[in-house]
Design an enzyme around this catalytic site. Structure first.
Site, PDB file in Angstrom:
ATOM      1  N   LYS A   1      -6.395 -21.012  -0.717  1.00 14.46           N
ATOM      2  CA  LYS A   1      -5.006 -20.920  -0.265  1.00 14.46           C
ATOM      3  C   LYS A   1      -4.707 -19.509   0.233  1.00 14.46           C
ATOM      4  O   LYS A   1      -5.341 -18.553  -0.212  1.00 14.46           O
ATOM      5  CB  LYS A   1      -4.059 -21.211  -1.446  1.00 14.46           C
TER       6      LYS A   1
ATOM      7  N   ARG B 236      -5.614 -34.963  -7.008  1.00  8.97           N
ATOM      8  CA  ARG B 236      -5.947 -36.395  -6.948  1.00  8.97           C
ATOM      9  C   ARG B 236      -7.322 -36.668  -7.543  1.00  8.97           C
ATOM     10  O   ARG B 236      -7.571 -37.751  -8.074  1.00  8.97           O
ATOM     11  CB  ARG B 236      -5.819 -36.890  -5.501  1.00  8.97           C
TER      12      ARG B 236
HETATM   13  N1  BES Z   1      -1.039 -28.010  -5.967  1.00  9.32           N
HETATM   14  C1  BES Z   1      -1.028 -28.324  -4.584  1.00  9.32           C
HETATM   15  C2  BES Z   1       0.287 -28.922  -4.116  1.00  9.32           C
HETATM   16  C3  BES Z   1       1.495 -28.038  -4.216  1.00  9.32           C
HETATM   17  C4  BES Z   1       1.919 -27.333  -3.123  1.00  9.32           C
HETATM   18  C5  BES Z   1       2.220 -27.961  -5.376  1.00  9.32           C
HETATM   19  C6  BES Z   1       3.043 -26.540  -3.198  1.00  9.32           C
HETATM   20  C7  BES Z   1       3.348 -27.172  -5.463  1.00  9.32           C
HETATM   21  C8  BES Z   1       3.763 -26.467  -4.368  1.00  9.32           C
HETATM   22  C9  BES Z   1      -2.139 -29.309  -4.247  1.00  9.32           C
HETATM   23  O1  BES Z   1      -3.270 -29.229  -5.040  1.00  9.32           O
HETATM   24  C10 BES Z   1      -2.550 -29.033  -2.835  1.00  9.32           C
HETATM   25  O2  BES Z   1      -3.010 -27.953  -2.588  1.00  9.32           O
HETATM   26  N2  BES Z   1      -2.370 -30.002  -1.948  1.00  9.32           N
HETATM   27  C11 BES Z   1      -2.705 -29.837  -0.589  1.00  9.32           C
HETATM   28  C12 BES Z   1      -3.407 -31.090  -0.122  1.00  9.32           C
HETATM   29  C13 BES Z   1      -4.007 -30.967   1.247  1.00  9.32           C
HETATM   30  C14 BES Z   1      -5.170 -30.015   1.223  1.00  9.32           C
HETATM   31  C15 BES Z   1      -4.440 -32.329   1.704  1.00  9.32           C
HETATM   32  C16 BES Z   1      -1.409 -29.638   0.191  1.00  9.32           C
HETATM   33  O3  BES Z   1      -0.413 -30.279  -0.134  1.00  9.32           O
HETATM   34  O4  BES Z   1      -1.397 -28.798   1.081  1.00  9.32           O
HETATM   35 ZN    ZN Z   2      -4.653 -27.777  -4.374  1.00  9.28          ZN
END
Ligand code: BES
Ligand code: ZN
Ligand code: ZN
Length: 495
Positions: A276, A350
């Protein structure tokens, strides 16, 4: 903070403040408020005439040394239009009053319920609002203020019998204190809450509450072949845990339903190799919010004693990059035997839920609810207003949505049509962990989970944008909200 029923009439009860609320209507000063206005020689009415007391939602008017009232202050909170008033408003009004008075150093107040909404449900909501509002996130601040509301007494409530009101107060306490328990966990930074530390805190909670608990360590997780969870955990030096908490009713019905509560607990989500950006990454300490939600719900249920069995399954891990971390393109075999192509290591929630959901079914759960800070996409869809609620069959989801209304938590039903399933098909494996098309990110994530819930009745709550608020609200500190616990508890009690 002590909360009790006020034994004296509100006007003679001595406290730092008397709190009540005003509706946005022409005859504002009826009932108890009329009495107060008369005791104050009609001063409230003249303030209303001048526009200072309008009744607008959550407007605050603080008056000192009100005539005819033993308390030193009178706080009037705007209650909006009377037609739409419900216990959910009382939660906000009581919470807003508490935060306003607390910031002014007040230590005790009487909360006077108005005519109309003043039964046990109103008392419960008031207590929930007070306790949730009292929560602060300043544990690690040396300069934290020692302001404390020591006691609140409730006046004007009428449940027929005082016993009904006492029970409602206890009910509200159990729920809101469990919400605050979850919020404390969510606030903890990842160096102070690793998967092992979360497991230890869950164990302490379960022992205190009289719940069963079992912690699966990395050996047991490997033995069970939880390949999707292991794939996420392998990048970290911190070993994963699966926390299993059990509630059994006194007289379990053989063959009765078993509710499974599955919560994502990524104690820190860096994204892994699909790392990230640095901006806002510190927020990813709250990526264990779903797990905390389920532990909080179990804590409340231990006290409220539903008639069905409930099992919480909380997979806990870090998501880290590293020499051993899984890489985009890797294929993992989930506990269920399904193969997963990991397109993006940041779609880790997931993956760990896949094994936890499957394991919950193995443990005999006949009905499932999962909660997870799963996708950024749910914020695009619903902002920080509604939780995204998915589920099949539709009747099961609808039942759950009834509970969200009873609990005063905003959740919105999201589609889960078959077209979205196409988007998680893989050329290499059974499924892929991200959607192939553009858009619908929260829905493809939900579909991924459904691949493991299969035909077991299942609700999925995406709390990514609602589990934490960056701006405080008049009735709630900024930070963790404890959302979904009230609805889940209500649902379990009605099941
Ligand atoms: N933990 C994150 C989702 C999240 C984002 C929670 C912002 C709280 C605030 C999750 O694990 C994630 O990174 N999801 C990705 C999925 C994508 C790579 C398909 C996302 O939502 O960007
Ligand atoms: Zn994530
Ligand atoms: Zn995550």
């Amino acid at each position: 903070m002590q909360i009790r029923l006020e034994p004296k009439p509100y006007a003679t009860a001595e406290a730092d403040a008397l709190v009540t609320y005003v509706f946005e209507k022409d005859d504002k000063f009826d009932g108890a408020l009329g009495e107060i206005n008369r005791a104050m020689d009609g001063r409230l009415a003249s303030l209303a005439q001048g526009g200072e007391i309008s009744g607008r939602s959550l407007e605050l008017v603080l008056l000192h040394f009100p005539k005819g009232i033993a308390s030193q202050r009178l706080l009037l909170v705007g209650a909006g239009k009377p037609g739409k008033f419900s216990p959910a408003d009382l939660r906000k009004i009581a919470g807003t009053a508490l935060r306003h008075l607390k910031s002014r150093g007040v230590r005790s107040f009487v909360f006077l319920a108005r005519e109309g909404e003043h039964g046990p449900a109103a008392a419960q909501a008031t207590v929930e609002g007070l306790i949730a509002a009292d929560f602060e996130s300043d544990k690690y601040r040396s300069d934290r203020k020692n302001r404390e509301i020591q006691s609140v007494s409730l006046a004007g409530f009428n449940g027929g019998l005082d016993a009904n009101l006492e029970a409602a107060i206890q009910h509200g306490k159990a729920i809101a204190e469990s919400q605050n328990f979850a919020r404390d966990l969510i606030n903890e930074p990842s160096n102070r809450l690793t998967p092992r530390m979360l497991a230890a805190k869950a164990e302490e909670m379960a022992r205190g509450a009289g719940l069963g608990i079992e912690i699966l360590d990395e050996r047991k997780i490997a033995e069970l072949k939880m390949g999707a969870l292991i794939g996420v955990a392998q990048g970290s030096v911190e070993p994963p845990r699966v926390i299993v908490v059990r509630y059994e009713p006194q007289m379990p019905k053989p063959g009765g339903p078993v509710l499974g509560l599955i919560g994502k607990a990524v104690t820190f989500d860096t994204g892994g190799i699909s790392i990230k950006p640095a901006n806002n990454m510190e927020k990813m300490k709250y990526d264990m919010g779903g797990g905390a939600t389920m532990l909080g719900a179990m804590r409340a249920l231990a006290e409220l004693k539903p008639s069905i069995s409930v099992v919480a399954v909380v997979p806990a891990t870090e998501n880290m990059p590293g020499g051993r971390a899984q890489k985009p393109g890797d294929v993992q075999v989930a506990m269920s035997g399904k193969t997963i192509e990991v397109i993006n290591t940041d779609a880790e929630g997931r993956l760990i839920l896949a094994d936890a959901i499957f394991y919950a079914r193995k443990l005999g759960c006949t009905h499932l609810i999962d909660a997870a800070t799963l996708t950024g996409a749910i914020e695009v869809a619903l902002a920080n207003v509604h939780v995204g609620a998915f589920g099949t069959p539709r009747e099961y989801l609808d039942k759950f949505l009834d509970s969200t209304k009873a609990a005063g938590e905003k959740m919105w039903p999201m589609p889960i049509d078959d077209e979205y399933q196409e988007m998680i098909k893989s050329h290499i494996a059974d499924i892929r962990n991200t959607g192939s098309g553009k858009g619908g990110g929260a829905i493809t994530a939900a579909w991924f989970l459904k691949e493991f819930a299969e035909d077991t009745p299942w609700v999925h709550l995406d709390i990514a944008s609602t589990c934490w608020v960056d701006e405080g609200r008049p009735w709630l500190a900024k930070g963790p909200t404890g959302v979904a616990i009230r609805s889940i508890v209500d649902f379990a009690l009605k099941m």
